[in-house]
Design a protein around this motif. Sequence first.
Motif, short mmCIF file in Angstrom:
data_model
loop_
_atom_site.label_atom_id
_atom_site.label_comp_id
_atom_site.label_asym_id
_atom_site.label_seq_id
_atom_site.Cartn_x
_atom_site.Cartn_y
_atom_site.Cartn_z
N ILE A 1 0.67 -0.99 0.01
CA ILE A 1 0.04 0.10 -0.10
C ILE A 1 0.90 1.65 0.21
CG2 ILE A 1 -1.26 1.58 1.15
CD1 ILE A 1 -2.88 -1.44 2.31
N ARG A 2 1.95 1.19 0.85
CA ARG A 2 2.59 2.28 0.99
C ARG A 2 3.60 2.40 -0.22
NH1 ARG A 2 5.40 3.30 7.02
NH2 ARG A 2 5.89 5.73 5.76
N GLU A 3 4.29 1.27 -0.45
CA GLU A 3 5.68 2.16 -1.92
C GLU A 3 5.75 0.84 -2.88
OE1 GLU A 3 8.12 3.23 -2.72
OE2 GLU A 3 7.08 4.48 -1.38
N ILE B 1 5.11 0.48 -8.75
CA ILE B 1 4.77 -0.56 -9.67
C ILE B 1 3.55 -0.18 -10.84
CG2 ILE B 1 4.44 -3.26 -9.89
CD1 ILE B 1 7.14 -2.26 -9.17
N THR B 2 2.72 0.24 -10.44
CA THR B 2 2.01 1.00 -11.17
C THR B 2 1.76 1.73 -11.69
OG1 THR B 2 -0.23 -0.29 -9.08
CG2 THR B 2 -1.27 1.03 -11.67
N ALA B 3 1.87 2.45 -11.34
CA ALA B 3 2.82 3.69 -12.40
C ALA B 3 4.12 3.40 -13.37
CB ALA B 3 3.46 5.31 -11.05
N LEU B 4 4.52 2.83 -12.94
CA LEU B 4 5.98 1.95 -13.83
C LEU B 4 5.50 1.46 -14.78
CD1 LEU B 4 8.98 1.69 -12.00
CD2 LEU B 4 8.19 3.26 -13.09
N VAL C 1 -7.10 10.28 -12.88
CA VAL C 1 -7.46 9.63 -12.67
C VAL C 1 -7.87 8.33 -11.87
CG1 VAL C 1 -10.34 8.96 -12.08
CG2 VAL C 1 -9.18 11.55 -12.78
N MET C 2 -7.37 7.77 -13.54
CA MET C 2 -7.53 6.30 -13.19
C MET C 2 -6.49 5.60 -12.68
SD MET C 2 -10.02 4.81 -15.12
CE MET C 2 -9.69 3.56 -14.89
N ILE C 3 -4.80 6.02 -12.63
CA ILE C 3 -4.01 5.36 -12.18
C ILE C 3 -4.28 5.43 -10.73
CG2 ILE C 3 -1.28 5.99 -11.54
CD1 ILE C 3 -0.68 6.85 -14.64
N PRO C 4 -4.64 6.43 -9.74
CA PRO C 4 -4.60 6.39 -8.21
C PRO C 4 -5.91 4.79 -8.48
CG PRO C 4 -5.31 8.21 -9.08
CD PRO C 4 -4.85 7.46 -9.53
N LEU C 5 -6.72 4.57 -9.34
CA LEU C 5 -8.04 3.66 -8.99
C LEU C 5 -7.30 2.49 -9.40
CD1 LEU C 5 -11.53 5.04 -10.87
CD2 LEU C 5 -10.69 4.85 -8.10
N LEU C 6 -6.08 2.14 -10.36
CA LEU C 6 -5.60 1.42 -10.55
C LEU C 6 -4.61 0.27 -9.70
CD1 LEU C 6 -4.51 1.84 -14.60
CD2 LEU C 6 -6.28 0.52 -13.74
N THR C 7 -4.20 1.82 -9.07
CA THR C 7 -3.32 1.43 -7.65
C THR C 7 -3.84 0.82 -6.93
OG1 THR C 7 -1.89 3.33 -8.16
CG2 THR C 7 -1.42 2.08 -6.18
N LEU C 8 -4.87 1.07 -6.02
CA LEU C 8 -5.74 0.60 -5.06
C LEU C 8 -5.78 -0.88 -5.51
CD1 LEU C 8 -8.48 3.52 -4.12
CD2 LEU C 8 -6.63 3.06 -2.37
N TYR C 9 -6.18 -1.19 -6.95
CA TYR C 9 -7.51 -2.23 -7.54
C TYR C 9 -5.05 -3.41 -7.21
CZ TYR C 9 -7.84 -6.58 -11.01
OH TYR C 9 -7.60 -6.82 -12.24
N ALA C 10 -4.02 -2.53 -7.84
CA ALA C 10 -3.40 -3.10 -7.64
C ALA C 10 -2.82 -4.04 -6.41
CB ALA C 10 -1.92 -2.60 -8.17
N ASP C 11 -3.69 -3.35 -4.91
CA ASP C 11 -3.50 -3.27 -3.74
C ASP C 11 -4.07 -4.88 -3.51
OD1 ASP C 11 -1.01 -1.09 -4.15
OD2 ASP C 11 -2.36 0.08 -2.97
N LYS D 1 -0.09 10.54 -4.10
CA LYS D 1 1.10 10.87 -5.00
C LYS D 1 0.57 9.75 -6.21
CE LYS D 1 3.56 6.39 -2.56
NZ LYS D 1 4.82 6.38 -2.18
N SER D 2 -0.11 9.03 -6.70
CA SER D 2 -0.48 8.48 -7.46
C SER D 2 -1.37 9.35 -8.40
CB SER D 2 -1.49 7.10 -7.27
OG SER D 2 -0.98 6.19 -6.46
N PHE D 3 -1.84 10.66 -7.09
CA PHE D 3 -2.61 10.97 -8.95
C PHE D 3 -1.20 12.03 -10.03
CE2 PHE D 3 -5.88 10.78 -6.46
CZ PHE D 3 -7.58 10.77 -6.66
N PHE D 4 -0.56 12.17 -8.15
CA PHE D 4 0.68 12.93 -9.46
C PHE D 4 1.84 12.30 -10.54
CE2 PHE D 4 0.70 15.53 -5.68
CZ PHE D 4 0.17 17.21 -5.67
N PHE D 5 1.68 10.87 -9.89
CA PHE D 5 2.66 9.44 -10.88
C PHE D 5 1.14 9.42 -12.12
CE2 PHE D 5 3.82 6.84 -7.70
CZ PHE D 5 5.38 8.20 -7.13
N GLY D 6 0.04 10.14 -12.07
CA GLY D 6 -0.55 9.66 -13.75
C GLY D 6 -0.78 11.25 -14.06
#
Length: 267
Positions: free
Chosen positions: A104-106, A111-114, A161-171, A212-217
């Motif tokens: 969740i933290r790192e 990994i999702t952002a990359l 918008v989508m990368i934070p959602l994909l991050t939660l899904y990846a978690d 930070k996932s929003f910033f990644f997106g």
Amino acid sequence: MKKIYSFKSSKSILSNFREKFNEFLIKIADVVAFLQIIFKNTFSKNFEGQEFLKQCYVIGNKSAGLISITGIIIGLVLTIQSRPPLVDFGAVAMLPGMVAVSLIREMGPVITALICAGKIGSSMGAELGSMRVTEQIDAMEVSNANPIKYLVVPRVLAATVMIPLLTLYADVIGIFGSWLGVNIKDDVSLTLFINQAFASVEFIDIIPAVIKSFFFGGVIGIVGCYKGYNAERGTESVGVAANSAVVTASLLVIIVDLVAVQITDLL
């Protein structure tokens, strides 16, 4: 002769450095101007909502499968590698919480952002680059249409918008993969594993990761659109734009993560 050659060499090196530095400053100014145009068109009238929803679907559809596989593998590997040391110290019960906090933290956001930098960034760079090469963007500008508003803004916002959602899904997928890894040697129910995992997760672990996932997106969307929109003429420039978008977005994701970690530690 050696002294003259040395003097000329140092002079040419200095001139090359100045030229590269000037190009770097020009590039920075160009990026700032591009960001200003995006920001201006984002809050203007007649927002392209249909194109935004289309890009959200495209981003989610392109990335969900790969993120699912990657999330399960990360959860499995992290569990299998961490279990033996915890067994030696008699702390196997801490394994679900440790994996959940790590994901969740790192590991989940980065990994999702990359992955999205490779899939989404290259796709945006290639798509807009091909439109630039085939003069479709020029045609929109000549016909008094706004290519930034129609092509760039929906893609940037969709990625944000989508990368934070994909991050939660990846978690979630990663925690499920960790449960599979635990059951290779033990027999733990999914309910018990989830309760143990989230017992160690606090509110401060989730919020910074989502922010930070929003910033990644945003970084991935801006870099992909910038590289494609400003592609040069020629068919090879499409590949150059896609490749440059992936490399630059991946590097900026790591830099943003480094800054976010420092800010989180201060808080």
